[in-house]
Design a protein around this motif. Structure first.
Motif, PDB file in Angstrom:
ATOM      1  N   GLY A 194       0.790  -1.227   0.000  1.00 54.24           N
ATOM      2  CA  GLY A 194       0.000   0.000   0.000  1.00 54.24           C
ATOM      3  C   GLY A 194       0.820   1.274   0.000  1.00 54.24           C
ATOM      4  O   GLY A 194       0.327   2.327   0.422  1.00 54.24           O
ATOM      5  N   ARG A 222      -0.476   4.763  -0.995  1.00 55.14           N
ATOM      6  CA  ARG A 222      -1.923   4.713  -0.818  1.00 55.14           C
ATOM      7  C   ARG A 222      -2.307   4.905   0.643  1.00 55.14           C
ATOM      8  O   ARG A 222      -3.303   5.548   0.938  1.00 55.14           O
ATOM      9  CB  ARG A 222      -2.464   3.381  -1.330  1.00 55.14           C
ATOM     10  CG  ARG A 222      -3.985   3.336  -1.429  1.00 55.14           C
ATOM     11  CD  ARG A 222      -4.479   2.009  -1.971  1.00 55.14           C
ATOM     12  NE  ARG A 222      -4.284   0.926  -1.041  1.00 55.14           N
ATOM     13  CZ  ARG A 222      -3.657  -0.203  -1.307  1.00 55.14           C
ATOM     14  NH1 ARG A 222      -3.136  -0.392  -2.502  1.00 55.14           N
ATOM     15  NH2 ARG A 222      -3.527  -1.155  -0.405  1.00 55.14           N
ATOM     16  N   LEU A 223      -1.505   4.357   1.550  1.00 55.17           N
ATOM     17  CA  LEU A 223      -1.803   4.484   2.968  1.00 55.17           C
ATOM     18  C   LEU A 223      -1.207   5.784   3.511  1.00 55.17           C
ATOM     19  O   LEU A 223      -0.082   6.146   3.190  1.00 55.17           O
ATOM     20  CB  LEU A 223      -1.241   3.284   3.730  1.00 55.17           C
ATOM     21  CG  LEU A 223      -1.752   1.909   3.285  1.00 55.17           C
ATOM     22  CD1 LEU A 223      -1.148   0.821   4.142  1.00 55.17           C
ATOM     23  CD2 LEU A 223      -3.265   1.861   3.334  1.00 55.17           C
ATOM     24  N   HIS A 229       5.747   4.942   4.654  1.00 56.12           N
ATOM     25  CA  HIS A 229       4.522   5.666   4.312  1.00 56.12           C
ATOM     26  C   HIS A 229       4.688   7.172   4.539  1.00 56.12           C
ATOM     27  O   HIS A 229       4.138   7.978   3.782  1.00 56.12           O
ATOM     28  CB  HIS A 229       3.352   5.123   5.132  1.00 56.12           C
ATOM     29  CG  HIS A 229       3.017   3.694   4.822  1.00 56.12           C
ATOM     30  ND1 HIS A 229       2.489   3.299   3.601  1.00 56.12           N
ATOM     31  CD2 HIS A 229       3.161   2.562   5.554  1.00 56.12           C
ATOM     32  CE1 HIS A 229       2.312   1.984   3.614  1.00 56.12           C
ATOM     33  NE2 HIS A 229       2.710   1.518   4.768  1.00 56.12           N
ATOM     34  N   ARG A 237      -0.064  -0.733  12.583  1.00 52.04           N
ATOM     35  CA  ARG A 237       0.050  -0.527  11.139  1.00 52.04           C
ATOM     36  C   ARG A 237      -1.007  -1.317  10.390  1.00 52.04           C
ATOM     37  O   ARG A 237      -1.543  -0.868   9.378  1.00 52.04           O
ATOM     38  CB  ARG A 237       1.455  -0.927  10.672  1.00 52.04           C
ATOM     39  CG  ARG A 237       2.554   0.038  11.089  1.00 52.04           C
ATOM     40  CD  ARG A 237       3.834  -0.208  10.293  1.00 52.04           C
ATOM     41  NE  ARG A 237       4.369  -1.539  10.550  1.00 52.04           N
ATOM     42  CZ  ARG A 237       5.228  -1.806  11.538  1.00 52.04           C
ATOM     43  NH1 ARG A 237       5.626  -0.840  12.344  1.00 52.04           N
ATOM     44  NH2 ARG A 237       5.685  -3.038  11.711  1.00 52.04           N
ATOM     45  N   CYS A 280      -4.229   0.550  10.683  1.00 51.84           N
ATOM     46  CA  CYS A 280      -4.188   1.739   9.809  1.00 51.84           C
ATOM     47  C   CYS A 280      -4.373   1.338   8.352  1.00 51.84           C
ATOM     48  O   CYS A 280      -5.101   1.995   7.605  1.00 51.84           O
ATOM     49  CB  CYS A 280      -2.872   2.485  10.011  1.00 51.84           C
ATOM     50  SG  CYS A 280      -2.692   3.954   8.995  1.00 51.84           S
ATOM     51  N   SER A 281      -3.734   0.236   7.945  1.00 43.88           N
ATOM     52  CA  SER A 281      -3.881  -0.231   6.565  1.00 43.88           C
ATOM     53  C   SER A 281      -5.324  -0.622   6.274  1.00 43.88           C
ATOM     54  O   SER A 281      -5.859  -0.319   5.202  1.00 43.88           O
ATOM     55  CB  SER A 281      -2.954  -1.428   6.315  1.00 43.88           C
ATOM     56  OG  SER A 281      -1.619  -1.086   6.563  1.00 43.88           O
ATOM     57  N   TYR A 282      -5.977  -1.267   7.227  1.00 43.49           N
ATOM     58  CA  TYR A 282      -7.368  -1.677   7.017  1.00 43.49           C
ATOM     59  C   TYR A 282      -8.274  -0.460   6.882  1.00 43.49           C
ATOM     60  O   TYR A 282      -9.138  -0.408   6.003  1.00 43.49           O
ATOM     61  CB  TYR A 282      -7.821  -2.554   8.185  1.00 43.49           C
ATOM     62  CG  TYR A 282      -9.282  -2.946   8.117  1.00 43.49           C
ATOM     63  CD1 TYR A 282      -9.707  -3.930   7.224  1.00 43.49           C
ATOM     64  CD2 TYR A 282     -10.219  -2.328   8.932  1.00 43.49           C
ATOM     65  CE1 TYR A 282     -11.038  -4.280   7.159  1.00 43.49           C
ATOM     66  CE2 TYR A 282     -11.546  -2.675   8.870  1.00 43.49           C
ATOM     67  CZ  TYR A 282     -11.962  -3.660   7.980  1.00 43.49           C
ATOM     68  OH  TYR A 282     -13.276  -3.990   7.909  1.00 43.49           O
ATOM     69  N   THR A 336      -7.471   2.558   5.907  1.00 44.76           N
ATOM     70  CA  THR A 336      -7.206   3.230   4.638  1.00 44.76           C
ATOM     71  C   THR A 336      -7.811   2.454   3.474  1.00 44.76           C
ATOM     72  O   THR A 336      -8.347   3.038   2.525  1.00 44.76           O
ATOM     73  CB  THR A 336      -5.689   3.377   4.440  1.00 44.76           C
ATOM     74  OG1 THR A 336      -5.133   4.004   5.589  1.00 44.76           O
ATOM     75  CG2 THR A 336      -5.396   4.219   3.208  1.00 44.76           C
ATOM     76  N   PHE A 337      -7.748   1.120   3.535  1.00 41.97           N
ATOM     77  CA  PHE A 337      -8.348   0.306   2.485  1.00 41.97           C
ATOM     78  C   PHE A 337      -9.850   0.543   2.399  1.00 41.97           C
ATOM     79  O   PHE A 337     -10.408   0.727   1.312  1.00 41.97           O
ATOM     80  CB  PHE A 337      -8.053  -1.173   2.752  1.00 41.97           C
ATOM     81  CG  PHE A 337      -8.811  -2.119   1.859  1.00 41.97           C
ATOM     82  CD1 PHE A 337      -8.414  -2.297   0.541  1.00 41.97           C
ATOM     83  CD2 PHE A 337      -9.914  -2.798   2.319  1.00 41.97           C
ATOM     84  CE1 PHE A 337      -9.109  -3.155  -0.285  1.00 41.97           C
ATOM     85  CE2 PHE A 337     -10.618  -3.652   1.504  1.00 41.97           C
ATOM     86  CZ  PHE A 337     -10.220  -3.834   0.188  1.00 41.97           C
TER      87      PHE A 337
END
Length: 605
Positions: free
Chosen positions: A307, A310-311, A340, A571, A574-576, A578-579
């Motif tokens: 990501g 993107r993240l 990131h 992290r 946070c990734s979830y 942002t997704f």
């Protein structure tokens, strides 16, 4: 008539229960329905913030500098100090302090007036336009579409009933006069239905264009609030600088010549928001400092980070990285462990350029090249437009595209395909020039964004064709941290190889302690463009691990502990998030792309 009113009341009740009207819902996909639901809250937010922010102003709204300064409380304080100073001995300590205080209060008043004028121009006025003009216009189109669709449905019901009555009358053998009258009525209803259908289609297209425009401009609207804090920060910096100068002079007059360290700190030079040519000329560089620094750090630690670009990164870390970029670029190694944040700093630099990297002058040429369907013709057109870029823009675009192509090679791990990279970076590389009163340009902003995304994707996929030759990512040699996948040193064989610890997710590679910084070439895709130099020995991972085993084991054990697990969990969360946030954007882009090509195919050749 009563039936129509009852039908309208039923529709209003349905609207209140679902949050959207059935008239518009049938034309919108799930993504656009979510955009539609954000219109009213966005309008209320812009209105309420504008109202409260307006109340925070101390000066007269809309006045020029002189009138505004006279009305400020700080100016009244300065006047009172000036009158009191006249009654004191000018050589006395109190007189000198009062005289200096009078001058600094006057200066602070002018800084405040300048801050409020900037706030009105860059934040209050855009928020007012958003809440009173732009969003109400979209909501007005929505109401018009609702009414037209309701009238159209009613007219279709009347037409169906009239056609049914005409058929029944003919079957019962009614007179020719009554049959002719019924047929004429049916024909009139058909004409009205066709005209109303045309109006519905026209209003629907306008409303969809408004929704697309709002969706593409949401980031711009969010930037109003970010710009508010930037203006506030600049105001406080100027005020603090004035106070520091005055305090230093006052203390010097009172034999207190030991100013605090904060007074002696020199402000860092600007890097972000500066035109590319100016930045390169001031620093004597070929590649912009943020572009090279971020690319080198990402090559070192972030190529396999899922990501990337993107993240979002933490705001405080990103701000500190940008400040370090401007004040002390040699201290950037500490940020290598947060890819990131590094990717966010690169996106922020591209977005804050006064003119996009791909230039306003060639915007129409880029759009024409992107609209070509045949891949060969599109590639030739893109190559021709690239050749007409200014030299500094071409060098930086080539550098960036080579890196993005390298990043896309790791798509199986980082999930960043050329398409995904283009979606998140394309709008930061090219955007249309703003022209006052050009409403047609605003309506086609979403189509332009889709074209930009497709064009940037083509640039990434064909980087080797459009930008032939290898590239040395370490152009200046300032950022010489080796990437884990690129362990080839460019230093001559006669030089002593510096001791480097194995890079870890939190460790920062130490720069080589040699007289001149050594440039690091990529093992497979990049090598130095300088004249040939003696081949350098390869540094394998095993040799690096042997160089500092104790330190490396300590770092790994630290990562394996509770702090490392908590960081990975944070992290992942946070990734979830942002997704989930970017998922509607992905489907929205796909929808707009499909609509654009459908409309394009329907145009007469």
């Amino acid at each position: 008539m009563m039936k129509r009113q009852l039908h309208r009341m039923r529709q209003l009740a349905h609207t209140g229960s679902l949050g959207r009207t059935p008239e518009t819902a049938e034309f919108l996909g799930e993504d656009l329905q979510q955009v539609e639901q954000r219109l009213e809250p966005a309008k209320r937010a812009a209105h309420n913030v504008h109202k409260r922010l307006q109340a925070c102003l101390q000066g007269q709204s809309g006045a020029d500098m002189d009138k505004r300064v006279k009305k400020l409380p700080l100016m009244a304080l300065s006047t009172t100090m000036a009158e009191s100073f006249k009654e004191l001995d000018p050589d006395s300590s109190m007189g000198k302090a009062l005289e200096m205080s009078c001058a600094i209060q006057n200066q602070l008043a002018r800084i405040l007036a300048e801050f409020e004028m900037t706030l009105e121009r860059d934040v209050l006025q855009p928020l007012n336009r958003l809440s009173e003009e732009e969003l109400p216009a979209i909501l007005k189109h929505k109401k018009s579409l609702q009414k037209l669709v309701s009238d159209w449905n009613t007219l279709k019901s009347r037409l169906g009933q009239a056609a049914k009555n005409s058929g029944s009358g003919q079957g019962l053998g009614g007179g020719p006069g009554s049959y002719t009258t019924t047929a004429n009525k049916v024909e009139m209803l058909k004409e009205e239905e066709e005209e109303l259908k045309r109006k519905v289609e026209q209003c629907k297209d306008e409303y969809l264009a408004d929704l697309y425009h709002f969706a593409t401009k949401e980031d711009t609207y969010a930037n109003y609030f970010i710009h508010l804090m930037e203006i506030q920060a600049d105001y406080h910096r100027k005020s603090l600088s004035s106070l520091d100068t005055a305090l230093a002079e006052l203390r010097e007059n009172h034999s207190q010549t030991d100013p605090s360290p904060s007074m002696m700190a020199a402000p860092f030079s600007r890097v972000y928001g500066v035109p590319l040519g100016t930045h390169l000329q001031e620093l004597g560089r070929d590649i912009a400092l943020p572009i090279e620094a971020c690319v080198r750090m990402l090559l070192s630690e972030g190529m396999k980070e899922e990501g990337l670009f993107r993240l979002a990164a933490g705001a405080s870390v990103l701000k500190r990285l940008k400040q370090t970029m401007a004040s002390d670029p040699c201290s950037l190694q500490e940020f290598c462990s947060d890819p990131h944040a590094v990717a966010g700093a690169l996106k922020s630099y591209l977005r804050e350029l006064p003119e996009p990297l791909m230039t306003f002058d060639l915007y129409d040429d880029w759009m024409r090249a992107a609209s070509l369907k045949e891949p060969g013709a599109r590639l030739e057109a893109l190559q021709e437009v690239c050749s007409r870029l200014p030299r500094e823009n071409l060098n930086n675009l080539r550098y960036l595209m080579k890196f993005l192509a390298r990043l896309a090679e790791e798509q199986e791990v980082n999930k960043m395909t050329p398409s995904n990279i283009a979606i998140v970076l394309g709008p930061n590389l090219l955007w249309p020039p703003e022209k006052e009163g050009d409403l047609a340009q605003l309506d086609t902003a979403s189509v332009s964004s889709i074209q930009v995304v497709g064009m940037v994707e083509a640039l990434i996929q064909n980087a080797d064709t459009l930008f032939p030759g290898d590239i040395n990512f370490s152009v200046s040699g300032l950022f010489s941290a080796p990437a884990p996948q690129d362990k080839v040193s460019d230093s001559p064989a006669s030089e002593e190889l510096p001791s480097i610890a194995t890079p870890t997710p939190t460790a920062v590679p130490a720069p080589a302690p040699v007289p001149a910084p050594a440039s690091v070439a990529l093992k497979e895709r990049a090598e130095s463009e300088a004249p040939p130099r003696p081949a350098s020995p390869k540094v394998s991972r095993s040799s690096l691990e042997a160089a500092a085993p104790t330190e490396d084991m300590a770092r790994r054990s630290e990562l394996a502990g509770p702090r490392g697990a908590a960081g990975r969990k944070e992290r992942l969360a946070c990734s979830y998030r942002t997704f989930i946030f970017l998922l509607p954007t992905y489907f929205f882009v796909r929808l707009v792309n499909k609509l654009f090509w459908t409309k394009l195919e329907q145009l007469p050749k």
